[in-house]
Design a protein around this motif. Structure first.
Motif, PDB file in Angstrom:
ATOM      1  N   THR A   1       0.821  -1.217   0.000  1.00  0.00           N
ATOM      2  CA  THR A   1       0.000   0.000   0.000  1.00  0.00           C
ATOM      3  C   THR A   1       0.848   1.257   0.000  1.00  0.00           C
ATOM      4  OG1 THR A   1      -0.149  -0.085   2.412  1.00  0.00           O
ATOM      5  CG2 THR A   1      -1.924  -1.129   1.149  1.00  0.00           C
ATOM      6  N   ARG A   2       2.132   1.117   0.242  1.00  0.00           N
ATOM      7  CA  ARG A   2       3.005   2.292   0.286  1.00  0.00           C
ATOM      8  C   ARG A   2       4.275   2.025  -0.516  1.00  0.00           C
ATOM      9  NH1 ARG A   2       1.733   5.864   4.563  1.00  0.00           N
ATOM     10  NH2 ARG A   2       0.066   5.092   5.915  1.00  0.00           N
ATOM     11  N   GLY A   3       4.978   3.094  -0.839  1.00  0.00           N
ATOM     12  CA  GLY A   3       6.220   2.981  -1.581  1.00  0.00           C
ATOM     13  C   GLY A   3       6.716   4.362  -1.943  1.00  0.00           C
ATOM     14  N   GLY A   4       7.109   4.544  -3.189  1.00  0.00           N
ATOM     15  CA  GLY A   4       7.549   5.840  -3.652  1.00  0.00           C
ATOM     16  C   GLY A   4       6.381   6.744  -3.976  1.00  0.00           C
ATOM     17  N   PRO A   5       6.661   7.968  -4.442  1.00  0.00           N
ATOM     18  CA  PRO A   5       5.582   8.904  -4.796  1.00  0.00           C
ATOM     19  C   PRO A   5       4.651   8.301  -5.848  1.00  0.00           C
ATOM     20  CG  PRO A   5       7.686  10.043  -4.730  1.00  0.00           C
ATOM     21  CD  PRO A   5       7.992   8.576  -4.599  1.00  0.00           C
ATOM     22  N   GLY A   6       3.372   8.288  -5.530  1.00  0.00           N
ATOM     23  CA  GLY A   6       2.389   7.779  -6.475  1.00  0.00           C
ATOM     24  C   GLY A   6       2.216   6.282  -6.478  1.00  0.00           C
ATOM     25  N   ASP A   7       3.020   5.541  -5.727  1.00  0.00           N
ATOM     26  CA  ASP A   7       2.918   4.085  -5.779  1.00  0.00           C
ATOM     27  C   ASP A   7       1.594   3.559  -5.230  1.00  0.00           C
ATOM     28  OD1 ASP A   7       5.384   3.960  -6.939  1.00  0.00           O
ATOM     29  OD2 ASP A   7       6.433   3.167  -5.176  1.00  0.00           O
ATOM     30  N   ALA A   8       1.015   4.257  -4.279  1.00  0.00           N
ATOM     31  CA  ALA A   8      -0.253   3.787  -3.709  1.00  0.00           C
ATOM     32  C   ALA A   8      -1.323   3.697  -4.783  1.00  0.00           C
ATOM     33  CB  ALA A   8      -0.704   4.713  -2.582  1.00  0.00           C
ATOM     34  N   ALA A   9      -1.357   4.692  -5.670  1.00  0.00           N
ATOM     35  CA  ALA A   9      -2.341   4.666  -6.760  1.00  0.00           C
ATOM     36  C   ALA A   9      -2.042   3.530  -7.725  1.00  0.00           C
ATOM     37  CB  ALA A   9      -2.337   6.004  -7.490  1.00  0.00           C
ATOM     38  N   THR A  10      -0.770   3.286  -7.992  1.00  0.00           N
ATOM     39  CA  THR A  10      -0.378   2.182  -8.864  1.00  0.00           C
ATOM     40  C   THR A  10      -0.827   0.848  -8.292  1.00  0.00           C
ATOM     41  OG1 THR A  10       1.548   3.333  -9.751  1.00  0.00           O
ATOM     42  CG2 THR A  10       1.599   0.936  -9.797  1.00  0.00           C
ATOM     43  N   TYR A  11      -0.568   0.637  -7.015  1.00  0.00           N
ATOM     44  CA  TYR A  11      -0.895  -0.650  -6.404  1.00  0.00           C
ATOM     45  C   TYR A  11      -2.393  -0.925  -6.407  1.00  0.00           C
ATOM     46  CZ  TYR A  11       3.948  -0.903  -4.742  1.00  0.00           C
ATOM     47  OH  TYR A  11       5.311  -0.974  -4.671  1.00  0.00           O
ATOM     48  N   ARG A  12      -3.196   0.124  -6.340  1.00  0.00           N
ATOM     49  CA  ARG A  12      -4.649  -0.090  -6.366  1.00  0.00           C
ATOM     50  C   ARG A  12      -5.103  -0.688  -7.688  1.00  0.00           C
ATOM     51  NH1 ARG A  12      -5.569   4.986  -3.321  1.00  0.00           N
ATOM     52  NH2 ARG A  12      -5.814   6.063  -5.300  1.00  0.00           N
ATOM     53  N   GLU A  13      -4.308  -0.556  -8.720  1.00  0.00           N
ATOM     54  CA  GLU A  13      -4.721  -1.032 -10.037  1.00  0.00           C
ATOM     55  C   GLU A  13      -4.260  -2.459 -10.332  1.00  0.00           C
ATOM     56  OE1 GLU A  13      -3.196   1.944 -12.599  1.00  0.00           O
ATOM     57  OE2 GLU A  13      -4.728   3.403 -12.074  1.00  0.00           O
ATOM     58  N   HIS A  14      -3.523  -3.081  -9.446  1.00  0.00           N
ATOM     59  CA  HIS A  14      -3.111  -4.462  -9.666  1.00  0.00           C
ATOM     60  C   HIS A  14      -4.322  -5.386  -9.737  1.00  0.00           C
ATOM     61  CE1 HIS A  14       1.403  -4.624  -8.553  1.00  0.00           C
ATOM     62  NE2 HIS A  14       1.087  -3.394  -8.903  1.00  0.00           N
ATOM     63  N   VAL A  15      -4.320  -6.268 -10.706  1.00  0.00           N
ATOM     64  CA  VAL A  15      -5.329  -7.328 -10.767  1.00  0.00           C
ATOM     65  C   VAL A  15      -4.695  -8.541 -10.076  1.00  0.00           C
ATOM     66  CG1 VAL A  15      -6.757  -8.761 -12.278  1.00  0.00           C
ATOM     67  CG2 VAL A  15      -6.203  -6.401 -12.939  1.00  0.00           C
ATOM     68  N   TRP A  16      -4.903  -8.662  -8.778  1.00  0.00           N
ATOM     69  CA  TRP A  16      -4.161  -9.663  -8.004  1.00  0.00           C
ATOM     70  C   TRP A  16      -5.006 -10.855  -7.571  1.00  0.00           C
ATOM     71  CZ3 TRP A  16      -5.859 -10.533  -3.011  1.00  0.00           C
ATOM     72  CH2 TRP A  16      -6.664  -9.539  -2.434  1.00  0.00           C
ATOM     73  N   ARG A  17      -6.319 -10.747  -7.658  1.00  0.00           N
ATOM     74  CA  ARG A  17      -7.167 -11.903  -7.328  1.00  0.00           C
ATOM     75  C   ARG A  17      -7.271 -12.816  -8.547  1.00  0.00           C
ATOM     76  NH1 ARG A  17      -9.618  -7.451  -5.052  1.00  0.00           N
ATOM     77  NH2 ARG A  17      -9.986  -7.549  -2.789  1.00  0.00           N
ATOM     78  N   ARG A  18      -7.140 -14.108  -8.308  1.00  0.00           N
ATOM     79  CA  ARG A  18      -7.133 -15.040  -9.431  1.00  0.00           C
ATOM     80  C   ARG A  18      -8.422 -14.950 -10.245  1.00  0.00           C
ATOM     81  NH1 ARG A  18      -5.049 -21.247  -9.976  1.00  0.00           N
ATOM     82  NH2 ARG A  18      -6.114 -21.713 -11.920  1.00  0.00           N
ATOM     83  N   GLU A  19      -9.546 -14.843  -9.576  1.00  0.00           N
ATOM     84  CA  GLU A  19     -10.811 -14.804 -10.319  1.00  0.00           C
ATOM     85  C   GLU A  19     -10.903 -13.557 -11.200  1.00  0.00           C
ATOM     86  OE1 GLU A  19     -11.790 -13.484  -5.999  1.00  0.00           O
ATOM     87  OE2 GLU A  19     -10.457 -14.921  -7.038  1.00  0.00           O
ATOM     88  N   ASP A  20     -10.357 -12.438 -10.734  1.00  0.00           N
ATOM     89  CA  ASP A  20     -10.363 -11.228 -11.548  1.00  0.00           C
ATOM     90  C   ASP A  20      -9.413 -11.358 -12.734  1.00  0.00           C
ATOM     91  OD1 ASP A  20     -12.163 -10.043  -9.797  1.00  0.00           O
ATOM     92  OD2 ASP A  20     -10.587  -9.096  -8.596  1.00  0.00           O
ATOM     93  N   TYR A  21      -8.289 -12.012 -12.502  1.00  0.00           N
ATOM     94  CA  TYR A  21      -7.336 -12.207 -13.593  1.00  0.00           C
ATOM     95  C   TYR A  21      -7.924 -13.127 -14.658  1.00  0.00           C
ATOM     96  CZ  TYR A  21      -2.844 -13.139 -15.878  1.00  0.00           C
ATOM     97  OH  TYR A  21      -1.815 -13.261 -16.780  1.00  0.00           O
ATOM     98  N   GLU A  22      -8.512 -14.224 -14.233  1.00  0.00           N
ATOM     99  CA  GLU A  22      -9.110 -15.136 -15.198  1.00  0.00           C
ATOM    100  C   GLU A  22     -10.251 -14.477 -15.955  1.00  0.00           C
ATOM    101  OE1 GLU A  22     -10.195 -18.462 -12.787  1.00  0.00           O
ATOM    102  OE2 GLU A  22      -8.224 -19.414 -12.978  1.00  0.00           O
ATOM    103  N   ALA A  23     -10.963 -13.561 -15.296  1.00  0.00           N
ATOM    104  CA  ALA A  23     -12.079 -12.874 -15.950  1.00  0.00           C
ATOM    105  C   ALA A  23     -11.610 -11.999 -17.111  1.00  0.00           C
ATOM    106  CB  ALA A  23     -12.838 -12.025 -14.934  1.00  0.00           C
ATOM    107  N   LEU A  24     -10.343 -11.596 -17.104  1.00  0.00           N
ATOM    108  CA  LEU A  24      -9.828 -10.788 -18.204  1.00  0.00           C
ATOM    109  C   LEU A  24      -9.900 -11.529 -19.531  1.00  0.00           C
ATOM    110  CD1 LEU A  24      -6.611  -9.228 -16.610  1.00  0.00           C
ATOM    111  CD2 LEU A  24      -8.852  -8.153 -16.885  1.00  0.00           C
TER     112      LEU A  24
END
Length: 341
Positions: A48-71
């Motif tokens: 959830t934290r890191g460098g400047p702007g990383d929090a917004a980047t991390y929110r966009e990860h598709v990290w749940r398997r069901e969401d990834y498969e849905a792509l």
């Protein structure tokens, strides 16, 4: 639902966005509507934290398997499914995760002169107001400190360009016939032949794809009091972003980015002195890359004959929408792809 049949795994700022878009029209291929799902970068929720702007980047990860498969749920029967996340080559754990669940997947990597790649990467974040250091050589010297502090991959200007180390690890996991490696210059100079090479590697019909999208490149705002103040405001908003609803935090950030870009000039090429200083970070790895691939990359050790290309760029800050069409501006996306400027 199977995992993808192929992945574009690297490298950032080397035309992976353009390649993803160019492959989409092929009737035998299905490219994920989210260009960079980043699924294999974590085993669970991203930080959830890191460098400047990383929090917004991390929110966009598709990290749940069901969401990834849905792509890939809308893929036509028989089509090969693919996605493009240009950090998979760099991230050794991601390589292992891919191998664990998709050992037969075909992998595509585009390599760009590592000095030019780092300069483009730095320009991207500097123009966005996120990079606090206004000199690319000094910013590259921060690589290890930023990694230790947990800053996201896109801040690792030097480490991202050590392709010899990355491919050496990849070839320990995947047979070479499952990996296609080519140069960014090939995509620029001969897109039709390069796209045919990709299609031949994937085993689909050649001759159907002939061009790479041409779009705008990243501007490079002048250093000065105006850029300094706007950047400080943007980084403060980016740090606070994880405390705010995404839409609420986006509005002022988008406004500041617009102001930053309004007076930006085209990216200025590196001097030979700058290039020599940055080459020191990559010389040994370029030699390793030549041993690993059996190919000559000696031109990367010499002065550049031309500046970076103009292919595969999105207008500064433009988000890749889930339907594949350009979306609204988005600052803070440190993975925001590989505008080849």
């Amino acid at each position: 639902m199977p995992f993808p049949d192929f992945l574009v795994i690297g490298v950032p700022k080397s035309g992976t966005t353009a390649l993803h878009a160019a492959l989409r029209p092929h009737p035998a291929l299905y490219m994920s509507p989210v260009k960079e799902p980043k699924y294999f970068l974590t085993d669970g929720p991203p930080p959830t934290r890191g460098g400047p702007g990383d929090a917004a980047t991390y929110r966009e990860h598709v990290w749940r398997r069901e969401d990834y498969e849905a792509l890939f749920a809308d893929a036509p029967a028989g089509a090969l499914c693919g996605e493009s996340t240009p950090f998979y080559l760099y991230d050794r754990a991601a390589q292992r995760r891919i191998h664990a669940v998709a050992p037969q997947a075909k992998l595509i990597a585009i390599l760009r002169d590592p000095v030019e790649r780092a300069h483009s990467n730095w320009t991207h974040l500097w123009s966005a107001g996120l990079e606090p250091i206004g000199d690319v050589v000094r910013a590259c010297a921060e690589d290890e400190r930023r990694k230790a502090a947990g800053w996201a991959h896109f801040w690792h200007y030097v480490s991202l360009g050590r392709y010899g180390e990355q491919l050496e690890h990849l070839y320990d996991l995947f047979p070479r016939e499952q990996v296609l490696v080519f140069r960014y210059r090939e995509l620029l100079d001969d897109p039709a032949r390069t796209l045919d090479r990709v299609c031949g590697f994937l085993g689909v019909e050649q001759g159907l794809l002939t061009h790479i999208p041409r779009e705008n490149v990243t501007a490079q705002p002048e250093q000065g009091r105006r850029h300094q103040l706007l950047s400080m405001a943007l980084r403060a908003l980016a740090r606070a972003g994880h405390h705010l609803p995404e839409k609420l935090g986006r509005v002022p950030i988008e406004r500041i980015e617009s102001l930053l870009q309004s007076q930006g000039a085209p990216r200025r090429p590196l001097t030979w002195d700058q290039r020599q200083r940055l080459l020191a970070h990559f010389t040994a790895d370029i030699e390793l890359l030549q041993r690993v691939t059996g190919e000559d990359f000696g031109d990367w050790l010499r002065p550049r004959e031309r500046s970076g290309g103009l292919v595969g760029a999105r207008p500064p800050g433009q988000r890749q929408a889930r339907n594949g069409r350009p979306g609204p501006p988005a600052i803070g996306r440190n993975d925001r792809n590989d505008r080849p400027a």
